[in-house]
Design an enzyme around this catalytic site. Structure first.
Site, short mmCIF file in Angstrom:
data_model
loop_
_atom_site.label_atom_id
_atom_site.label_comp_id
_atom_site.label_asym_id
_atom_site.label_seq_id
_atom_site.Cartn_x
_atom_site.Cartn_y
_atom_site.Cartn_z
N HIS A 1 0.84 -1.20 0.00
CA HIS A 1 0.00 0.00 0.00
C HIS A 1 0.87 1.25 0.00
O HIS A 1 2.10 1.17 0.03
CB HIS A 1 -0.99 0.00 1.17
CG HIS A 1 -0.36 0.05 2.52
ND1 HIS A 1 0.30 -1.02 3.10
CD2 HIS A 1 -0.28 1.05 3.45
CE1 HIS A 1 0.74 -0.69 4.30
NE2 HIS A 1 0.40 0.57 4.53
N HIS B 1 -7.57 -1.48 5.55
CA HIS B 1 -6.51 -0.56 5.96
C HIS B 1 -6.62 0.80 5.28
O HIS B 1 -7.01 1.77 5.91
CB HIS B 1 -5.13 -1.17 5.71
CG HIS B 1 -4.01 -0.37 6.30
ND1 HIS B 1 -3.90 -0.13 7.65
CD2 HIS B 1 -2.96 0.27 5.71
CE1 HIS B 1 -2.84 0.62 7.87
NE2 HIS B 1 -2.26 0.88 6.72
N ASP C 1 -0.18 -4.23 5.99
CA ASP C 1 -1.07 -3.72 7.03
C ASP C 1 -2.50 -4.07 6.61
O ASP C 1 -2.89 -3.81 5.46
CB ASP C 1 -0.93 -2.20 7.17
CG ASP C 1 0.42 -1.79 7.72
OD1 ASP C 1 1.18 -2.69 8.14
OD2 ASP C 1 0.72 -0.59 7.72
N HIS D 1 -5.39 -1.07 11.75
CA HIS D 1 -4.60 -2.30 11.88
C HIS D 1 -5.43 -3.29 12.69
O HIS D 1 -6.27 -2.90 13.50
CB HIS D 1 -3.29 -2.04 12.62
CG HIS D 1 -2.35 -1.12 11.91
ND1 HIS D 1 -1.41 -1.56 11.02
CD2 HIS D 1 -2.21 0.23 11.96
CE1 HIS D 1 -0.72 -0.53 10.56
NE2 HIS D 1 -1.19 0.57 11.11
#
Length: 684
Positions: free
Chosen positions: A79, A166, A187, A404
């Site tokens: 990401h 996330h 994540d 998270h």
């Protein structure tokens, strides 16, 4: 079988090896600079390439010195957050990396603007900058995109990705090499929020799960309670005439908080005179990206967009910078960066921190070494960027909207997948160890599930062994006949990637780009005796000797395969090359040479076979070596001029001033030379 070892050497794992190696170059018992190396069957994959938010310059980079960058086949970015992709332009443009890079479409779109903003607001000198905007632009052409659930293959490595929650575009990657499956979560969040869906549960069970451990065994507040506490805290601050600072990253949680605040302001008319500012130079660009990728969000947003765009806010204004801000009364300012290392959030904090009416709301995870982490302990004083001490009188509230997983989400995710091996990354040491203890306790009394949990430090290698059976499929004409058990089969074995096939030579062109061909062997040998003497001699070797004529010349056919033609003072020996016919030809040639040498001297042919620059401050280098090899392995002399590094029994001595390395082991010596060079040649 599994183990963990610390290694200074660059290991190359052969294609026939059963060893799977996983090594964190960052995010090993820390949060920040996520970067892992996975090696199996002579394939190398890098997972993420981030920077450490609490450090600057080369100290923020992952430990890429211990890998051969030009040997990496594939780099996958999960990401757009800086601790996962912030080092990518440097890695693509300033190292020898030649592999391919993939990320999702939304991640690539946001990566461009987020890193450009990072370059502009970084509060460090030019000589410490890792890359320029030009490097960033060049890196864009090397990045390829992948859709969720789209399967791709690079050099025999299969991979596809799932939605990770996330942030917009965040992906979990499933990697398959020779049948072994590795899932990297990056994540991820298993809780749906106002605009993002929860992380998916993969339909394929992995053999190895590499999973974040950011929150360890903590359990998040319920979303409704958390939102109420957030809006109430902000309401209290502006009610007392204060200014409320919410440090956030330009993209990610900021959009979630904007949705919450805009809705709350709409429901409270008494707040309509109090402005909310979204202070980011990326505001308009970011919102354009979010509006483009609505299909990647949850059903709530997709349904709402048909009526009205939820990202066009009624009560929130964009603020380009502090020069455009009229600081005349109560207000709410959402400013980047989220950990207040520099930029507008840092400027506003220093400006407002001395007034008790003001408040700061920390809404995300904070890394050690950042101002946001420091103020959470509510110190009486803080140090400004100019080095002055400022009294901290504003209120500090921590209300985590960090997307998270908490312990309940992590535990449930593992329970559904049941991976034999779990690698914990992206977590401070204490939180990671607490999570490991909890997971081990959860499964130790369940004989049906065997799970091993690994917690490697940076540069520590986790070694796992997977001994899969090798199976070859019979294809083409060979597959027409039905074979019995123990029956011998003759064909050509073809290896394509990690698959094996056995085919008849006649089918070779159908299953490969290869074609069959025939090699004719010919030797001219001196022979001065009568030709019938040769016939008699060969008849003693085998009764299978036939006389014939070839182009009006006398000839012999031996073993139905080797042809001998009479010439002036010589003979020509011809045959079709094959294992059997080559052996027959050797026997015939031996007879010819023996009988001819017995009457004339022959010459024999003998086969001879023989087989440099200015360093960063010394303390910075020592800290770097401590981080990389461990404090017990790095010893500095009392004079401070020499440093001794000991790794796996190999010893290296470094003359800091002269930048000389004395070491018998070339691999360790080259590695340390690379570290010295990177530490001293960081100017661009």
């Amino acid at each position: 079988m599994a183990g963990i070892k610390r290694s200074a050497e660059i290991s190359i794992i052969g294609e026939d090896s059963d060893l799977l190696s996983i090594k964190p170059l960052g995010a090993g018992q820390e949060v920040g600079r996520s970067c892992l190396i996975v090696q199996y069957k002579n394939k190398t994959i890098m997972l993420d390439c981030g920077i450490h938010p609490g450090r600057h310059g080369v100290e923020a980079l992952p430990y890429t010195d211990i890998v051969a960058e030009d040997q990496i086949d594939l780099l996958l970015i999960s990401h757009f957050h800086l601790d996962h992709c912030g080092a990518l332009p440097w890695f693509l443009e300033r190292t020898s990396f030649k592999g391919r890079v993939f990320m999702t479409h939304a991640t690539k779109a946001i990566y461009r603007w987020l890193l450009a903003d990072y370059v502009k607001v970084s509060n460090i000198s030019t000589d410490q900058m890792l890359y320029t905007e030009k490097d960033l632009e060049k890196s864009m052409t090397k990045i390829e995109t992948i859709h969720f659930h789209q399967e791709k293959e690079v050099n025999g490595i299969k991979f596809w990705c799932y939605n990770a929650g996330h942030v917009l575009g965040a992906a979990m990657f499933m990697i398959e090499i020779a049948g072994v499956k590795i899932l990297y979560t990056g994540d991820f969040s298993r809780q749906e929020d106002r605009h993002l869906m929860a992380a998916e549960i993969p339909s394929v069970k992995p053999d190895v799960l590499i999973i974040e451990s950011t929150y360890g065994v903590h359990i998040h507040e319920k979303r409704e309670i958390r939102e109420k506490r957030f809006t109430s805290t902000i309401h209290d601050i502006v009610n007392r005439g204060g200014r409320c600072l919410i440090p956030v990253f330009a993209l990610g949680r900021a959009q979630e908080l904007l949705l919450i605040l805009d809705e709350y302001w709409s429901n409270h008319p008494e707040l309509h005179d109090i402005p909310i500012y979204y202070a980011s130079s990326l505001a308009k660009k970011c919102m354009a990206v979010y509006q483009t990728y609505v299909s990647a969000m949850n059903e709530r947003i997709r349904n709402q967009i048909a009526i009205s765009n939820p990202f066009i806010f009624k009560h929130i204004s964009n603020l380009k910078g502090i020069d455009h801000f009229d600081d005349i009364g109560p207000c709410v300012v959402m400013a980047s960066p989220g950990m207040m290392q520099s930029g507008l959030s840092r400027e506003l904090f220093e400006k407002w921190c001395t007034d008790s009416k003001n408040g700061v709301v920390i809404a995300g995870y904070c890394v050690e070494g950042t101002l946001a982490k420091e103020v959470m302990s509510e110190p009486e004083e803080v140090l400004s960027m100019a080095g002055q001490k400022l009294a901290r009188k504003l209120s500090v509230d921590y209300i985590s909207f960090s997307a998270h997983t908490d312990y309940e989400q992590t535990s449930e995710f593992i329970r559904m997948l049941k991976p034999p091996h779990i690698i914990l990354v992206h977590g401070e040491q204490n939180e990671m160890m607490r999570l490991k203890t909890a997971l081990v306790r959860e499964y130790q009394e369940n004989p049906e599930i065997s799970i091993t949990v690994h917690t490697p430090r940076n540069c520590e290698e986790v070694q796992l062994y997977f001994r899969g059976e090798k199976m070859a499929k019979v294809m083409g004409n060979l597959a027409v006949e039905k074979f019995e058990d123990e029956q011998h089969l003759s064909g050509i074995l073809i290896k394509r990637g990690f698959s094996y096939h056995i085919v008849d030579p006649s089918d070779l062109s159908a299953y490969t780009n290869l074609k069959t061909s025939t090699v004719m062997q010919r030797q001219i040998l001196p022979f001065s005796l009568p030709f019938n003497v040769l016939h008699t001699a060969l008849a003693q070797l085998t009764p299978n000797v036939k006389s014939l004529t070839v182009q009006n010349k006398r000839a012999l056919k031996v073993f139905d395969s080797v042809e001998i033609v009479e010439e002036d003072n010589s003979v020509v020996v011809e045959w079709t090359a094959s294992n059997g016919d080559d052996m027959y030809a050797d026997a015939v040639v031996t007879v010819i040479l023996q009988i001819d040498s017995s009457s004339a001297a022959l010459e024999t042919v003998k086969c001879l076979g023989d087989s440099g620059n200015k360093l960063e401050p010394e303390d910075s280098l020592i800290k770097f070596l401590h981080d990389m090899y461990g404090e017990d392995h790095v010893v500095r002399s009392t004079s401070g001029k020499l440093v001794t590094v000991t790794v796996d029994g190999k010893i290296a001595s470094i003359d800091i001033k002269g930048q000389k390395i004395n070491c018998d082991n070339e691999l360790l010596k080259n590695q340390l030379a690379s570290i010295l060079k990177r530490h001293s040649l960081c100017n661009i």
